[in-house]
Design an enzyme around this catalytic site. Sequence first.
Site, mmCIF file in Angstrom:
data_model
loop_
_atom_site.group_PDB
_atom_site.id
_atom_site.type_symbol
_atom_site.label_atom_id
_atom_site.label_comp_id
_atom_site.label_asym_id
_atom_site.label_seq_id
_atom_site.Cartn_x
_atom_site.Cartn_y
_atom_site.Cartn_z
ATOM 1 N N HIS A 182 0.834 -1.202 0.000
ATOM 2 C CA HIS A 182 0.000 0.000 0.000
ATOM 3 C C HIS A 182 0.873 1.258 0.000
ATOM 4 C CE1 HIS A 182 -4.198 -1.522 1.329
ATOM 5 N NE2 HIS A 182 -3.606 -2.401 0.558
ATOM 6 N N TYR B 117 -9.707 5.746 7.013
ATOM 7 C CA TYR B 117 -9.979 6.107 8.408
ATOM 8 C C TYR B 117 -10.972 7.261 8.367
ATOM 9 C CZ TYR B 117 -5.607 3.615 9.669
ATOM 10 O OH TYR B 117 -4.621 2.686 9.856
ATOM 11 N N PRO C 65 -5.322 1.169 18.438
ATOM 12 C CA PRO C 65 -4.983 0.621 17.119
ATOM 13 C C PRO C 65 -5.022 1.620 15.966
ATOM 14 C CG PRO C 65 -7.163 -0.133 17.825
ATOM 15 C CD PRO C 65 -6.570 0.604 18.973
ATOM 16 N N LYS D 238 0.193 0.602 15.053
ATOM 17 C CA LYS D 238 1.576 0.568 15.538
ATOM 18 C C LYS D 238 1.895 -0.606 16.485
ATOM 19 C CE LYS D 238 3.317 4.002 13.432
ATOM 20 N NZ LYS D 238 3.197 3.367 12.133
ATOM 21 N N TYR E 199 3.315 7.145 9.847
ATOM 22 C CA TYR E 199 2.534 5.960 9.467
ATOM 23 C C TYR E 199 3.439 4.849 8.916
ATOM 24 C CZ TYR E 199 -1.610 3.339 8.079
ATOM 25 O OH TYR E 199 -2.583 2.370 7.968
HETATM 26 P P1 RFL Z 1 0.338 -10.733 22.079
HETATM 27 O O1 RFL Z 1 -0.006 -10.862 20.619
HETATM 28 O O2 RFL Z 1 -0.743 -10.357 23.018
HETATM 29 O O3 RFL Z 1 0.979 -12.108 22.523
HETATM 30 C C1 RFL Z 1 1.202 -12.429 23.883
HETATM 31 C C2 RFL Z 1 1.242 -13.920 24.017
HETATM 32 O O4 RFL Z 1 1.529 -14.230 25.390
HETATM 33 C C3 RFL Z 1 0.672 -15.273 25.790
HETATM 34 N N1 RFL Z 1 0.488 -15.253 27.249
HETATM 35 C C4 RFL Z 1 1.046 -16.139 28.082
HETATM 36 N N2 RFL Z 1 1.893 -17.167 27.866
HETATM 37 C C5 RFL Z 1 2.272 -17.900 28.945
HETATM 38 N N3 RFL Z 1 1.815 -17.670 30.220
HETATM 39 C C6 RFL Z 1 0.970 -16.649 30.466
HETATM 40 N N4 RFL Z 1 0.507 -16.439 31.695
HETATM 41 C C7 RFL Z 1 0.564 -15.831 29.383
HETATM 42 N N5 RFL Z 1 -0.256 -14.742 29.270
HETATM 43 C C8 RFL Z 1 -0.286 -14.411 27.972
HETATM 44 C C9 RFL Z 1 -0.628 -15.010 25.044
HETATM 45 O O5 RFL Z 1 -1.440 -16.182 24.971
HETATM 46 C C10 RFL Z 1 -0.107 -14.566 23.685
HETATM 47 O O6 RFL Z 1 0.064 -15.638 22.791
HETATM 48 O O7 RFL Z 1 1.526 -9.673 22.306
HETATM 49 P P2 RFL Z 1 2.804 -9.305 21.385
HETATM 50 O O8 RFL Z 1 3.491 -10.550 20.903
HETATM 51 O O9 RFL Z 1 3.541 -8.284 22.152
HETATM 52 O O10 RFL Z 1 2.168 -8.652 20.064
HETATM 53 C C11 RFL Z 1 1.508 -7.424 20.123
HETATM 54 C C12 RFL Z 1 0.401 -7.365 19.077
HETATM 55 O O11 RFL Z 1 -0.412 -8.519 19.196
HETATM 56 C C13 RFL Z 1 -0.463 -6.115 19.219
HETATM 57 O O12 RFL Z 1 0.328 -4.997 19.528
HETATM 58 C C14 RFL Z 1 -1.242 -5.804 17.941
HETATM 59 O O13 RFL Z 1 -2.194 -6.802 17.665
HETATM 60 C C15 RFL Z 1 -1.943 -4.450 18.038
HETATM 61 N N6 RFL Z 1 -2.774 -4.158 16.866
HETATM 62 C C16 RFL Z 1 -2.208 -3.682 15.702
HETATM 63 N N7 RFL Z 1 -0.870 -3.535 15.583
HETATM 64 C C17 RFL Z 1 -0.308 -3.130 14.422
HETATM 65 O O14 RFL Z 1 0.920 -3.000 14.356
HETATM 66 N N8 RFL Z 1 -1.056 -2.870 13.289
HETATM 67 C C18 RFL Z 1 -2.403 -2.996 13.306
HETATM 68 O O15 RFL Z 1 -3.023 -2.819 12.257
HETATM 69 C C19 RFL Z 1 -3.038 -3.389 14.550
HETATM 70 N N9 RFL Z 1 -4.356 -3.553 14.627
HETATM 71 C C20 RFL Z 1 -4.147 -4.337 16.933
HETATM 72 C C21 RFL Z 1 -4.932 -4.013 15.785
HETATM 73 C C22 RFL Z 1 -4.782 -4.828 18.075
HETATM 74 C C23 RFL Z 1 -6.148 -4.988 18.112
HETATM 75 N N10 RFL Z 1 -6.722 -5.501 19.296
HETATM 76 C C24 RFL Z 1 -7.634 -6.565 19.327
HETATM 77 C C25 RFL Z 1 -6.173 -5.119 20.581
HETATM 78 C C26 RFL Z 1 -6.297 -4.158 15.796
HETATM 79 C C27 RFL Z 1 -6.915 -4.615 16.974
HETATM 80 C C28 RFL Z 1 -8.423 -4.711 16.951
HETATM 81 C C1 PHB Z 2 -6.604 -3.984 10.567
HETATM 82 O O1 PHB Z 2 -6.632 -4.260 9.343
HETATM 83 O O2 PHB Z 2 -6.959 -4.801 11.422
HETATM 84 C C2 PHB Z 2 -6.156 -2.625 10.987
HETATM 85 C C3 PHB Z 2 -5.618 -1.765 10.050
HETATM 86 C C4 PHB Z 2 -5.209 -0.496 10.434
HETATM 87 C C5 PHB Z 2 -5.329 -0.109 11.750
HETATM 88 C C6 PHB Z 2 -5.837 -0.986 12.702
HETATM 89 C C7 PHB Z 2 -6.269 -2.245 12.311
HETATM 90 O O3 PHB Z 2 -4.935 1.140 12.112
#
Ligand code: RFL
Ligand code: PHB
Length: 389
Positions: free
Chosen positions: A72, A200, A292, A296, A384
């Site tokens: 993109h 957005y 989100p 980041k 971004y």
């Molecule tokens: P995770 O992915 O939460 O993984 C943590 C892992 O630790 C495990 N765990 C345990 N293991 C052993 N013992 C315990 N007691 C434990 N407790 C927990 C869990 O089961 C899990 O497997 O953290 P990590 O690896 O730091 O990764 C971070 C990302 O997952 C997170 O920052 C992103 O998903 C945030 N996020 C986005 N980030 C982006 O860079 N671009 C995006 O477009 C974006 N969109 C989003 C998002 C997060 C969202 N939500 C649901 C919060 C969109 C959404 C909706």
């Molecule tokens: C997604 O595709 O899940 C997504 C994309 C951009 C964002 C957050 C989530 O800023």
Amino acid sequence: MKTDVAVVGAGPAGLLLGHLLRAEGISVTIVERVSPAYVLGRIRAGVLERTTTDLLVRLGIDARIKTEGLRHGGFVLADGERLIRINIEELAGHHVTVYGQTEVTRDLMDAAPERGLEIIYEAANVTLHEIESDAPWIGFTKEGQLERLDARFIVGCDGFHGPSRRAIPENAVQLYEKVYPFGWLGVLADVPPCDQELIYANHEQGFALASMRSATRSRYYLQVPLDEKVEGWPDDRFWDELTVRLGPEAGARIIRGPAIEKSIAPLRSFVFEPMRHGSLFLAGDSAHIVPPTGAKGLNLAASDVAYLSAALTGFFRHGHTDGIESYSERALARIWKAERFSWYLTSLMHRFPSQSRFDRRMQLAELDYIANSRAAQTSIAENYVGLPL
Ligand code: RFL
Ligand code: PHB
């Protein structure tokens, strides 16, 4: 059991760090609370910065992202009337890659056995011990058996709710937090996206985001009040609201279909300092959360482990301790800037319950300024695509 580095959590941070250390011949064992299927069932991030994709390329775990990742060169801010395109490729010199966190995780999981990255799934009751010594260890239960994993270092990659951050004494840390008065209702559906790029939208009725996973799979979000329940949002209500919030042009292009996933996530900004205590390091969501809006979270997890893998490699391969000493400070310098950008974009694009008529006009004036200023667009674009490591 004994290993050089014991990692708690097999999300993107833990898996990426594990692979980066294995590539340097360092032994790593990851303990994960849930099953592989459960980890892959979480639908989360979709946008990867170059710093993140570069790590996958460096590891040679990029076959699928090369063919299936979507390049993109821009994204769109909508203000209810206009679509304002931010040409990130022209303004910041980089593109981003749309490729789901689920797929990144799957690629890293699949490559683990052949690279000697040991992952113990369904490890219950993980506890951290002697983190202030040179011989910390992790206790856990696997199939009813008590286990002990000894290591030189422990890395907490266990997300916001994990035990690692809580193992650090409260008097040694600082917490910074902002909780937003709304959440995001997300829907995944097997329908073509309404646009080739992300949109957005700041609408009178609240924020909306049009994203995607592929040419045939869409990911959409709506800002909703915190007390809202998924059950209150049957598919038709979701599509009707999305159509209004994305505005006439993009709204008209929405193709509806049954939701294959629907969930509500709260929005929070959170930073925990420092990211090291003795022989314990924190990386990813265990140390910081961004709303989100700036995409980041996953990218910060990747930059943390880029710094940390270099620091640990310096220690194990060359006996250097400077990388370890400076890890927290280096990582936090980048984190705070991503926190700022995520907070800025969240504040600009959402309706706040306490917002006055003046506050609303400030948002609209800012969007109008962005629409007409290359300098403003450049600043958004460079954040971004991701600030340099
Ligand atoms: P995770 O992915 O939460 O993984 C943590 C892992 O630790 C495990 N765990 C345990 N293991 C052993 N013992 C315990 N007691 C434990 N407790 C927990 C869990 O089961 C899990 O497997 O953290 P990590 O690896 O730091 O990764 C971070 C990302 O997952 C997170 O920052 C992103 O998903 C945030 N996020 C986005 N980030 C982006 O860079 N671009 C995006 O477009 C974006 N969109 C989003 C998002 C997060 C969202 N939500 C649901 C919060 C969109 C959404 C909706
Ligand atoms: C997604 O595709 O899940 C997504 C994309 C951009 C964002 C957050 C989530 O800023």
